[in-house]
Motif scaffolding. Sequence first.
Motif, short mmCIF file in Angstrom:
data_model
loop_
_atom_site.label_atom_id
_atom_site.label_comp_id
_atom_site.label_asym_id
_atom_site.label_seq_id
_atom_site.Cartn_x
_atom_site.Cartn_y
_atom_site.Cartn_z
N ILE A 6 0.76 -1.00 0.07
CA ILE A 6 0.02 0.15 -0.03
C ILE A 6 0.91 1.03 -0.03
CG2 ILE A 6 -1.90 1.10 1.37
CD1 ILE A 6 -2.41 -1.54 2.53
N LEU A 7 0.65 2.06 -0.92
CA LEU A 7 1.64 3.32 -1.05
C LEU A 7 0.62 4.64 -0.83
CD1 LEU A 7 2.79 1.99 -4.71
CD2 LEU A 7 3.79 1.84 -2.74
N ILE A 8 1.29 5.36 0.16
CA ILE A 8 0.42 6.47 0.58
C ILE A 8 1.36 7.70 0.36
CG2 ILE A 8 -0.59 7.71 2.47
CD1 ILE A 8 -1.93 5.01 1.92
N CYS A 9 0.85 8.78 -0.69
CA CYS A 9 1.73 9.96 -0.86
C CYS A 9 1.44 10.87 -0.16
CB CYS A 9 1.30 10.30 -2.47
SG CYS A 9 1.63 8.59 -3.63
N TYR A 10 2.30 11.75 0.30
CA TYR A 10 2.36 13.07 1.08
C TYR A 10 2.93 14.00 0.21
CZ TYR A 10 1.28 10.07 5.01
OH TYR A 10 0.55 9.22 5.68
N GLY A 11 2.20 15.41 0.22
CA GLY A 11 2.72 16.56 -0.39
C GLY A 11 2.05 16.59 -1.98
N ARG A 12 1.30 15.62 -2.14
CA ARG A 12 0.92 15.53 -3.62
C ARG A 12 -0.61 16.30 -3.59
NH1 ARG A 12 -1.50 11.13 -7.40
NH2 ARG A 12 -1.71 12.37 -9.23
N ASN A 13 -1.03 17.16 -4.38
CA ASN A 13 -2.14 17.76 -4.41
C ASN A 13 -3.08 17.08 -5.54
OD1 ASN A 13 -3.71 19.66 -3.01
ND2 ASN A 13 -2.70 21.44 -3.62
N ILE A 14 -4.08 16.17 -5.04
CA ILE A 14 -5.08 15.46 -6.25
C ILE A 14 -5.72 16.50 -6.90
CG2 ILE A 14 -6.62 13.87 -6.66
CD1 ILE A 14 -4.02 12.57 -6.19
N THR A 15 -6.47 17.41 -5.94
CA THR A 15 -7.23 18.54 -6.40
C THR A 15 -7.19 19.53 -5.47
OG1 THR A 15 -9.23 17.99 -4.92
CG2 THR A 15 -9.49 16.89 -7.03
N SER A 16 -7.83 20.60 -5.61
CA SER A 16 -7.59 21.97 -4.99
C SER A 16 -8.12 21.73 -3.53
CB SER A 16 -8.07 22.95 -5.46
OG SER A 16 -9.51 23.05 -5.62
N LYS A 17 -9.01 20.69 -3.37
CA LYS A 17 -9.60 20.72 -1.84
C LYS A 17 -8.93 19.44 -1.29
CE LYS A 17 -14.06 22.18 -3.14
NZ LYS A 17 -15.39 21.88 -3.20
N TYR A 18 -8.48 18.39 -1.75
CA TYR A 18 -7.95 17.13 -1.45
C TYR A 18 -6.59 16.84 -1.32
CZ TYR A 18 -13.00 16.80 -1.61
OH TYR A 18 -14.52 16.85 -1.26
N ILE A 19 -5.84 16.56 -0.31
CA ILE A 19 -4.42 16.45 -0.38
C ILE A 19 -4.32 14.85 -0.10
CG2 ILE A 19 -2.28 16.99 0.68
CD1 ILE A 19 -3.35 19.65 1.20
N GLY A 20 -3.30 14.26 -0.76
CA GLY A 20 -2.98 12.85 -0.52
C GLY A 20 -3.37 11.95 -1.78
N HIS A 21 -2.70 10.72 -1.46
CA HIS A 21 -2.98 9.78 -2.81
C HIS A 21 -2.70 8.42 -2.23
CE1 HIS A 21 -3.32 8.42 -6.66
NE2 HIS A 21 -2.10 8.01 -7.04
N ALA A 22 -3.10 7.35 -2.68
CA ALA A 22 -2.88 6.15 -2.25
C ALA A 22 -3.11 5.17 -3.60
CB ALA A 22 -3.84 5.50 -1.28
N ALA A 23 -2.27 4.19 -3.26
CA ALA A 23 -2.32 3.12 -4.55
C ALA A 23 -1.73 1.97 -4.17
CB ALA A 23 -1.20 3.55 -5.51
N ILE A 24 -1.98 0.76 -5.11
CA ILE A 24 -1.49 -0.57 -4.52
C ILE A 24 -0.61 -1.11 -5.64
CG2 ILE A 24 -3.59 -1.37 -5.68
CD1 ILE A 24 -3.69 -3.73 -3.35
N ALA A 25 0.42 -1.48 -4.96
CA ALA A 25 1.56 -2.34 -6.00
C ALA A 25 0.67 -3.61 -6.58
CB ALA A 25 2.73 -2.57 -5.38
N SER A 26 0.99 -3.94 -7.93
CA SER A 26 0.52 -5.12 -8.48
C SER A 26 1.52 -6.32 -8.55
CB SER A 26 -0.28 -4.79 -9.76
OG SER A 26 0.52 -4.18 -10.64
N SER A 27 2.76 -5.73 -8.54
CA SER A 27 3.99 -6.42 -8.52
C SER A 27 5.05 -5.57 -8.08
CB SER A 27 4.01 -6.84 -10.08
OG SER A 27 4.78 -5.79 -10.90
N SER A 28 6.21 -6.06 -8.43
CA SER A 28 7.35 -5.37 -7.77
C SER A 28 7.91 -4.23 -8.80
CB SER A 28 8.77 -6.25 -8.02
OG SER A 28 9.10 -6.71 -9.01
N LYS A 29 7.11 -4.40 -10.05
CA LYS A 29 7.44 -3.27 -10.93
C LYS A 29 6.23 -2.33 -11.41
CE LYS A 29 10.97 -5.91 -12.91
NZ LYS A 29 11.31 -6.80 -14.36
N TYR A 30 5.01 -2.62 -11.04
CA TYR A 30 3.98 -1.69 -11.60
C TYR A 30 2.94 -1.54 -10.23
CZ TYR A 30 5.05 -2.52 -16.38
OH TYR A 30 5.54 -2.62 -17.58
#
Length: 156
Positions: A6-30
């Motif tokens: 589980i990848l949690i990003c800090y300091g990245r604006n997705i929209t002007s109202k919401y800060i943060g981003h999350a993603a899931i690794a599907s493998s060691s490369k993607y």
Amino acid sequence: MKAGDILICYGRNITSKYIGHAAIASSSKYIMEMPGPGKHATHTPKATFFKRNSGNGKYVAVYRIKKHPHYADEASTYAYKHMYLKTNPSYFFPSSMYVKSPSYCSKYVYLAYEWGATKRALYPIPGPSAVVLPHGLENWFKGSFTPSYVYKVTSY
């Protein structure tokens, strides 16, 4: 990086109202992610993801469910096969929690684990209009399924 991380990003604006981003690794490369408004789910190369989300004060915290690696793998497989290839949801925040599309980043990760691995891993959502935010996503996991902080990517 391993499938299901589980990848949690800090300091990245997705929209002007919401800060943060999350993603899931599907493998060691993607990485599977919902990149933001006007976009659909993407299967992003690791280098592209980390370059976009680190450096200049931005960083990515990587979490791993260490005690149940098979569930992490099942969640990433489900995210790829059923949420990306089959549905490929459009982005909308907030959207009802129990539909695949539209979706948003942290909801995408939550549902990958709930529908692709086991409901026992997560605290239940307190209603269809509840929101799972990126910063704090790891707090929705319970007991031995609680993700462990593995490392921090500050630049790539």
